[in-house]
Design an enzyme around this catalytic site. Structure first.
Site, mmCIF file in Angstrom:
data_model
loop_
_atom_site.group_PDB
_atom_site.id
_atom_site.type_symbol
_atom_site.label_atom_id
_atom_site.label_comp_id
_atom_site.label_asym_id
_atom_site.label_seq_id
_atom_site.Cartn_x
_atom_site.Cartn_y
_atom_site.Cartn_z
ATOM 1 N N SER A 242 1.951 3.536 -14.321
ATOM 2 C CA SER A 242 2.238 2.144 -14.652
ATOM 3 C C SER A 242 3.008 1.530 -13.490
ATOM 4 C CB SER A 242 3.077 2.064 -15.933
ATOM 5 O OG SER A 242 4.346 2.655 -15.705
ATOM 6 N N LYS A 243 3.339 0.249 -13.600
ATOM 7 C CA LYS A 243 4.012 -0.439 -12.494
ATOM 8 C C LYS A 243 5.332 0.224 -12.110
ATOM 9 C CE LYS A 243 2.025 -5.028 -12.758
ATOM 10 N NZ LYS A 243 2.211 -6.433 -13.034
ATOM 11 N N ARG A 244 6.032 0.773 -13.125
ATOM 12 C CA ARG A 244 7.334 1.371 -12.787
ATOM 13 C C ARG A 244 7.167 2.638 -11.948
ATOM 14 N NH1 ARG A 244 8.354 5.494 -16.552
ATOM 15 N NH2 ARG A 244 6.829 5.459 -18.234
#
Length: 467
Positions: A242-244
């Protein structure tokens, strides 16, 4: 099927940037085709008109260009081929392999409710499948394919192995909506067939789609492509990327300063391996890449490994090519462009800048002695090396440099003799000298810097420190 006939494709939806998983899929397709003298095609799956944007298409094309993944022929727009998709649905209808279904959304929902209450499969069974066309009402309808009801469908997958799906689990998939527009599942198959795609290499989130798409191939009498469904990429914690974790657009990796060659190498190793090889060139990757080397388990994204490989590629890249990529990095990040003089000096000093720099920002930091302005303001760490005693020593060293020949051997000899006469370790002298010439504690060797900037500039910087 001969090797020369290999045709692969990358088919992203233009609903956002080119993310890292998509970039790896594109790379795998590119490597497989290029390594076999085949074709690598690009198709933009822009049938979802609400979510598709020209900006996203542009971002995908720019991402592919930065990664160096060149494609053959024109970029294909799936939306532009809608009439061809509908034509195939019409052919299946005419041959009795598809049918018009007049069931309303309400009727389908009621069917599912009842099936659920009775503990039966909620897979919709249309009452129109075998209806006499004479009984068809004058009402909106969808076109559905006649799915096989008995037996099994086997997806022969080069990564996942044979995957068997019971045909009674397959519904009569809609091919055309009630407004006559083709669905994505039909469009994909028609496009892949018409483009001559021989190998479909894509994420394993599409694995279930393969069984439904095979119904269309078989109904049309078309050759089914070789399937290779690759596991998705996970973050370091084992969860879906994911983006994190860093699931950013590839343009963000360019802005972080990773070289494209390092990115290609890292993405190729993410889920595929060739023995114990970690660092390799594009030529090696093309020669080695095959579907057998792709693992079944999700790969884990690791920034440390990416940095390590990037550093190796920066060190191995031709100086002129590296300078060109650095110029592109400055433009992509909105930083000031290099002047002609800076470019010339960077070109001359690249040999001593690129060693141990893992990203372009690190390389630029090492190049501060070229890119900064006199008088050099030392940063906090460098300032500690320039105490009054050290400044005095540099003042004493200056005449020895003034009279030295400006070659590496002569400069090393002059500094070495001076250190010996003062009973100083060379490191004790090198750190303040480094700070005076660059204003930093991280730079190329002091001798490399002196040779790059020349006698006059070296002495001027030492005079600045003494002032």
């Amino acid at each position: 099927m001969s090797e020369a006939q290999v045709v692969t494709r990358f088919a992203p939806s233009p609903t956002g940037y080119l993310h890292i998983g998509g970039a790896r899929t594109a790379l795998f397709n590119w490597l497989y085709a290029r390594g076999r003298g085949g074709k690598f095609l690009l198709r933009i799956e822009d049938t979802d008109r609400e979510r598709s944007t020209p900006e996203a298409t542009e971002a995908i094309l720019k991402g592919m260009e930065w990664l160096g993944l060149d494609h053959d022929g024109e970029v294909i727009s799936q939306f532009a081929r809608a009439a061809r998709h509908a034509e195939v649905a019409g052919q299946l209808l005419a041959e009795g392999k598809a049918y018009k279904c007049f069931s309303t959304q309400e009727e389908i929902a009621a069917f599912r409710e009842q099936a659920k209450a009775e503990g039966r499969s909620t897979l919709f069974r249309s009452p129109w499948r075998d209806a006499d066309p004479a009984t068809h009402p004058d009402a909106p309808c969808v076109v559905r394919i006649k799915a096989p009801r008995e037996g099994v469908t086997v997806i022969r997958d080069k990564v996942q192995g044979d995957v068997t799906i019971r045909n009674d689990q397959l519904d009569d998939m809609v091919l055309l909506r009630s407004d006559g527009t083709p669905v994505y599942m039909l469009a994909v198959v028609v496009d892949d067939h018409d483009m001559g795609v021989t190998h479909v290499i894509r994420g394993d989130d599409h694995l279930n789609n393969a069984a439904r798409q095979m119904m269309i191939y078989e109904a049309m009498g078309w050759q089914v492509p070789v399937w290779a469904h690759i596991p998705l990429i996970h973050g370091p914690d084992g969860k879906k990327l994911s983006k994190r974790h860093g699931a950013l657009g590839v343009d963000e990796y360019q802005k972080m300063g990773y070289p494209a060659a390092g990115m290609r190498n890292y993405l190729a190793r993410l889920g595929w391996s060739h023995g114990d090889d970690e660092f390799f060139t594009d030529e090696q990757a093309m020669a080695w890449f095959d579907l057998d080397g792709i693992g079944k388990s999700p790969a884990r994204f690791d920034f440390k490994k990416l940095e390590n490989l990037s550093g190796q590629h920066i060190a191995a890249t031709d100086d002129a090519a590296l300078l060109q990529e650095l110029v592109a990095f400055l433009a992509a990040t909105g930083r000031p462009a290099l002047t002609a003089a800076q470019k010339e000096m960077m070109g001359r000093s690249m040999y001593c800048l690129k060693d141990r720099a893992r990203t372009f920002p690190q390389l630029l930091e090492k190049a501060h002695f070229i890119l900064g302005d006199r008088p050099f303001e030392p940063d906090e760490a460098a300032a500690k090396s320039l105490d009054p005693v050290s400044r005095g020593i540099l003042g004493e060293l200056t005449p020895h440099l003034q009279s030295a020949s400006w070659t590496r051997d002569a400069l090393e000899a002059a500094v070495g003799a001076f250190a010996e006469a003062r009973e100083l370790k060379l490191g004790k002298l090198a750190q303040p000298l480094r700070a005076a010439l660059s204003g930093r504690t991280v730079s190329p060797s002091v001798f490399d810097m002196m040779l790059v900037i020349g006698r006059e500039e070296t002495l001027a910087r030492l005079a600045d420190i003494a002032a």
